[in-house]
Design a protein around this motif. Structure first.
Motif, PDB file in Angstrom:
ATOM      1  N   LYS A  76     -15.178   1.611  12.529  1.00  0.00           N
ATOM      2  CA  LYS A  76     -14.589   2.953  12.570  1.00  0.00           C
ATOM      3  C   LYS A  76     -13.875   3.333  11.275  1.00  0.00           C
ATOM      4  CE  LYS A  76     -13.976   3.202  17.541  1.00  0.00           C
ATOM      5  NZ  LYS A  76     -13.061   3.339  18.665  1.00  0.00           N
ATOM      6  N   LYS A  77     -13.561   2.345  10.437  1.00  0.00           N
ATOM      7  CA  LYS A  77     -12.816   2.609   9.201  1.00  0.00           C
ATOM      8  C   LYS A  77     -13.656   2.440   7.933  1.00  0.00           C
ATOM      9  CE  LYS A  77      -8.339   1.389  11.114  1.00  0.00           C
ATOM     10  NZ  LYS A  77      -7.135   0.580  10.920  1.00  0.00           N
ATOM     11  N   MET A  78     -14.919   2.080   8.074  1.00  0.00           N
ATOM     12  CA  MET A  78     -15.756   1.754   6.921  1.00  0.00           C
ATOM     13  C   MET A  78     -15.910   2.871   5.899  1.00  0.00           C
ATOM     14  SD  MET A  78     -18.939  -0.353   8.320  1.00  0.00           S
ATOM     15  CE  MET A  78     -18.769  -2.002   8.920  1.00  0.00           C
ATOM     16  N   HIS A  79     -15.785   4.117   6.326  1.00  0.00           N
ATOM     17  CA  HIS A  79     -15.968   5.234   5.400  1.00  0.00           C
ATOM     18  C   HIS A  79     -14.701   5.527   4.602  1.00  0.00           C
ATOM     19  CE1 HIS A  79     -20.054   6.383   6.488  1.00  0.00           C
ATOM     20  NE2 HIS A  79     -19.735   5.937   7.690  1.00  0.00           N
ATOM     21  N   ASN A  80     -13.576   4.913   4.983  1.00  0.00           N
ATOM     22  CA  ASN A  80     -12.305   5.105   4.286  1.00  0.00           C
ATOM     23  C   ASN A  80     -12.128   3.999   3.245  1.00  0.00           C
ATOM     24  OD1 ASN A  80      -9.683   5.400   3.421  1.00  0.00           O
ATOM     25  ND2 ASN A  80      -8.758   5.079   5.423  1.00  0.00           N
ATOM     26  N   PRO A  81     -12.175   4.315   1.954  1.00  0.00           N
ATOM     27  CA  PRO A  81     -12.046   3.276   0.926  1.00  0.00           C
ATOM     28  C   PRO A  81     -10.761   2.464   1.041  1.00  0.00           C
ATOM     29  CG  PRO A  81     -12.680   5.365  -0.055  1.00  0.00           C
ATOM     30  CD  PRO A  81     -12.386   5.646   1.374  1.00  0.00           C
ATOM     31  N   GLU A  82      -9.676   3.088   1.492  1.00  0.00           N
ATOM     32  CA  GLU A  82      -8.395   2.375   1.605  1.00  0.00           C
ATOM     33  C   GLU A  82      -8.455   1.270   2.669  1.00  0.00           C
ATOM     34  OE1 GLU A  82      -5.843   2.822  -0.447  1.00  0.00           O
ATOM     35  OE2 GLU A  82      -6.639   4.589  -1.451  1.00  0.00           O
ATOM     36  N   ALA A  83      -9.404   1.354   3.603  1.00  0.00           N
ATOM     37  CA  ALA A  83      -9.537   0.337   4.645  1.00  0.00           C
ATOM     38  C   ALA A  83      -9.997  -1.006   4.071  1.00  0.00           C
ATOM     39  CB  ALA A  83     -10.511   0.805   5.719  1.00  0.00           C
ATOM     40  N   TYR A  84     -10.542  -1.005   2.875  1.00  0.00           N
ATOM     41  CA  TYR A  84     -11.018  -2.228   2.234  1.00  0.00           C
ATOM     42  C   TYR A  84      -9.895  -2.969   1.501  1.00  0.00           C
ATOM     43  CZ  TYR A  84     -15.691  -0.419   3.136  1.00  0.00           C
ATOM     44  OH  TYR A  84     -16.833   0.056   3.748  1.00  0.00           O
ATOM     45  N   VAL A  85      -8.751  -2.316   1.341  1.00  0.00           N
ATOM     46  CA  VAL A  85      -7.618  -2.877   0.608  1.00  0.00           C
ATOM     47  C   VAL A  85      -6.750  -3.702   1.550  1.00  0.00           C
ATOM     48  CG1 VAL A  85      -5.541  -2.307  -0.710  1.00  0.00           C
ATOM     49  CG2 VAL A  85      -7.627  -0.947  -1.023  1.00  0.00           C
ATOM     50  N   LYS A  86      -6.458  -4.924   1.159  1.00  0.00           N
ATOM     51  CA  LYS A  86      -5.554  -5.785   1.940  1.00  0.00           C
ATOM     52  C   LYS A  86      -4.129  -5.477   1.463  1.00  0.00           C
ATOM     53  CE  LYS A  86      -6.885  -9.894   3.249  1.00  0.00           C
ATOM     54  NZ  LYS A  86      -7.278 -11.309   3.210  1.00  0.00           N
ATOM     55  N   GLU A  87      -3.311  -4.968   2.386  1.00  0.00           N
ATOM     56  CA  GLU A  87      -1.966  -4.500   2.031  1.00  0.00           C
ATOM     57  C   GLU A  87      -1.145  -5.523   1.268  1.00  0.00           C
ATOM     58  OE1 GLU A  87       0.934  -2.333   4.555  1.00  0.00           O
ATOM     59  OE2 GLU A  87      -0.878  -1.742   5.658  1.00  0.00           O
ATOM     60  N   LYS A  88      -1.174  -6.769   1.695  1.00  0.00           N
ATOM     61  CA  LYS A  88      -0.317  -7.761   1.033  1.00  0.00           C
ATOM     62  C   LYS A  88      -0.773  -8.081  -0.397  1.00  0.00           C
ATOM     63  CE  LYS A  88      -2.124 -12.203   2.576  1.00  0.00           C
ATOM     64  NZ  LYS A  88      -1.821 -13.433   3.276  1.00  0.00           N
ATOM     65  N   LEU A  89      -2.006  -7.736  -0.747  1.00  0.00           N
ATOM     66  CA  LEU A  89      -2.481  -7.935  -2.125  1.00  0.00           C
ATOM     67  C   LEU A  89      -2.312  -6.681  -2.986  1.00  0.00           C
ATOM     68  CD1 LEU A  89      -5.794  -9.948  -1.567  1.00  0.00           C
ATOM     69  CD2 LEU A  89      -3.533 -10.817  -2.180  1.00  0.00           C
ATOM     70  N   ASP A  90      -2.004  -5.558  -2.366  1.00  0.00           N
ATOM     71  CA  ASP A  90      -1.877  -4.284  -3.078  1.00  0.00           C
ATOM     72  C   ASP A  90      -0.462  -4.144  -3.640  1.00  0.00           C
ATOM     73  OD1 ASP A  90      -2.385  -1.786  -4.081  1.00  0.00           O
ATOM     74  OD2 ASP A  90      -2.310  -0.770  -2.143  1.00  0.00           O
ATOM     75  N   THR A  91      -0.188  -4.916  -4.697  1.00  0.00           N
ATOM     76  CA  THR A  91       1.173  -4.997  -5.249  1.00  0.00           C
ATOM     77  C   THR A  91       1.205  -4.702  -6.742  1.00  0.00           C
ATOM     78  OG1 THR A  91       0.855  -7.355  -5.627  1.00  0.00           O
ATOM     79  CG2 THR A  91       1.880  -6.726  -3.530  1.00  0.00           C
ATOM     80  N   TYR A  92       0.309  -3.871  -7.216  1.00  0.00           N
ATOM     81  CA  TYR A  92       0.156  -3.692  -8.660  1.00  0.00           C
ATOM     82  C   TYR A  92       0.835  -2.452  -9.239  1.00  0.00           C
ATOM     83  CZ  TYR A  92      -3.253  -7.421  -8.377  1.00  0.00           C
ATOM     84  OH  TYR A  92      -3.855  -8.627  -8.170  1.00  0.00           O
ATOM     85  N   ASP A  93       1.230  -1.504  -8.415  1.00  0.00           N
ATOM     86  CA  ASP A  93       1.781  -0.258  -8.945  1.00  0.00           C
ATOM     87  C   ASP A  93       2.911  -0.497  -9.941  1.00  0.00           C
ATOM     88  OD1 ASP A  93      -0.062   1.044  -7.393  1.00  0.00           O
ATOM     89  OD2 ASP A  93       1.380   1.824  -5.945  1.00  0.00           O
ATOM     90  N   SER A  94       3.745  -1.473  -9.689  1.00  0.00           N
ATOM     91  CA  SER A  94       4.881  -1.746 -10.582  1.00  0.00           C
ATOM     92  C   SER A  94       4.484  -2.585 -11.799  1.00  0.00           C
ATOM     93  CB  SER A  94       5.992  -2.457  -9.809  1.00  0.00           C
ATOM     94  OG  SER A  94       5.538  -3.721  -9.367  1.00  0.00           O
ATOM     95  N   LEU A  95       3.254  -3.065 -11.850  1.00  0.00           N
ATOM     96  CA  LEU A  95       2.818  -3.925 -12.959  1.00  0.00           C
ATOM     97  C   LEU A  95       1.993  -3.199 -14.018  1.00  0.00           C
ATOM     98  CD1 LEU A  95       1.701  -7.083 -10.941  1.00  0.00           C
ATOM     99  CD2 LEU A  95       3.924  -6.621 -11.985  1.00  0.00           C
ATOM    100  N   LEU A  96       1.775  -1.923 -13.839  1.00  0.00           N
ATOM    101  CA  LEU A  96       0.882  -1.192 -14.743  1.00  0.00           C
ATOM    102  C   LEU A  96       1.417  -1.109 -16.170  1.00  0.00           C
ATOM    103  CD1 LEU A  96      -0.345   1.651 -12.380  1.00  0.00           C
ATOM    104  CD2 LEU A  96      -1.411  -0.552 -12.868  1.00  0.00           C
ATOM    105  N   THR A  97       2.702  -1.324 -16.359  1.00  0.00           N
ATOM    106  CA  THR A  97       3.267  -1.262 -17.709  1.00  0.00           C
ATOM    107  C   THR A  97       3.392  -2.643 -18.348  1.00  0.00           C
ATOM    108  OG1 THR A  97       5.486  -1.315 -16.773  1.00  0.00           O
ATOM    109  CG2 THR A  97       4.550   0.863 -17.253  1.00  0.00           C
ATOM    110  N   ASP A  98       3.097  -3.689 -17.590  1.00  0.00           N
ATOM    111  CA  ASP A  98       3.171  -5.052 -18.117  1.00  0.00           C
ATOM    112  C   ASP A  98       1.783  -5.687 -18.016  1.00  0.00           C
ATOM    113  OD1 ASP A  98       3.668  -7.705 -18.789  1.00  0.00           O
ATOM    114  OD2 ASP A  98       5.595  -7.756 -17.730  1.00  0.00           O
TER     115      ASP A  98
END
Length: 173
Positions: A76-98
């Motif tokens: 039911k979620k296959m068409h949503n790209p965000e459904a493929y992202v594992k929340e606990k691994l999605d920790t990069y927003d704060s690392l984009l400058t380093d």
């Protein structure tokens, strides 16, 4: 009279918020799968003014039946790209400058300098081997090989339903 005024005011405020939300800049990333030999991983591809940064946000994606290896995405979620992202691994927003820390977070992470890009193109055909998983084709990113980007050509499979035109515009800015 008060009720009419409140309803009118509420309607105007809703209209204003919908106008403002449509003017909000679109997101600055997209979700893609990249094959790694016989395996694959899900990447969040961040696009900045000078860099394209791939961050691993999920490991091996597998088809049903689930045999305990890898991750499946619910039908039911296959068409949503965000459904493929594992929340606990999605920790990069704060690392984009380093960049150093960003690259060290996972061996599959990469950084492509926009100045090193030779060509970007889209192939709309379904990726062979994806089975019943929907995709919006593949984006190919050809660039110089560097210590931060060990591949000259990256095949980024657009998982789920994504706006290819918007992604290409983001990449070609």
């Amino acid at each position: 009279m008060k009720t009419v005024f409140i309803l009118t005011l509420t309607t105007i405020l809703k209209m204003m918020s919908s106008v403002n939300s449509s003017q909000t800049p679109s997101k600055t990333y997209f979700i893609a799968m990249e094959y790694k030999g016989i395996s694959n991983c899900i990447l969040k591809i961040y696009v900045t003014d000078s860099l394209i940064m791939g961050a691993k946000v999920n490991g091996y994606i597998v088809s049903q039946p689930y045999l305990g290896i890898g991750t499946t995405v619910p039908v039911k979620k296959m068409h949503n790209p965000e459904a493929y992202v594992k929340e606990k691994l999605d920790t990069y927003d704060s690392l984009l400058t380093d960049q150093s820390v960003f690259l060290k977070r996972d061996k599959y992470n990469f950084i492509v300098r926009r100045s090193a890009i030779k060509r970007i193109w889209h192939d709309p055909s379904h990726k062979w081997g994806m089975g019943y998983y929907p995709d919006t084709g593949k984006i190919y990113l050809e660039s110089d090989v560097t210590p931060e980007n060990k591949k000259g050509v990256r095949e980024l499979i657009l998982v789920g339903d994504q706006n290819v035109k918007e992604i290409l515009e983001m990449l070609n800015k």
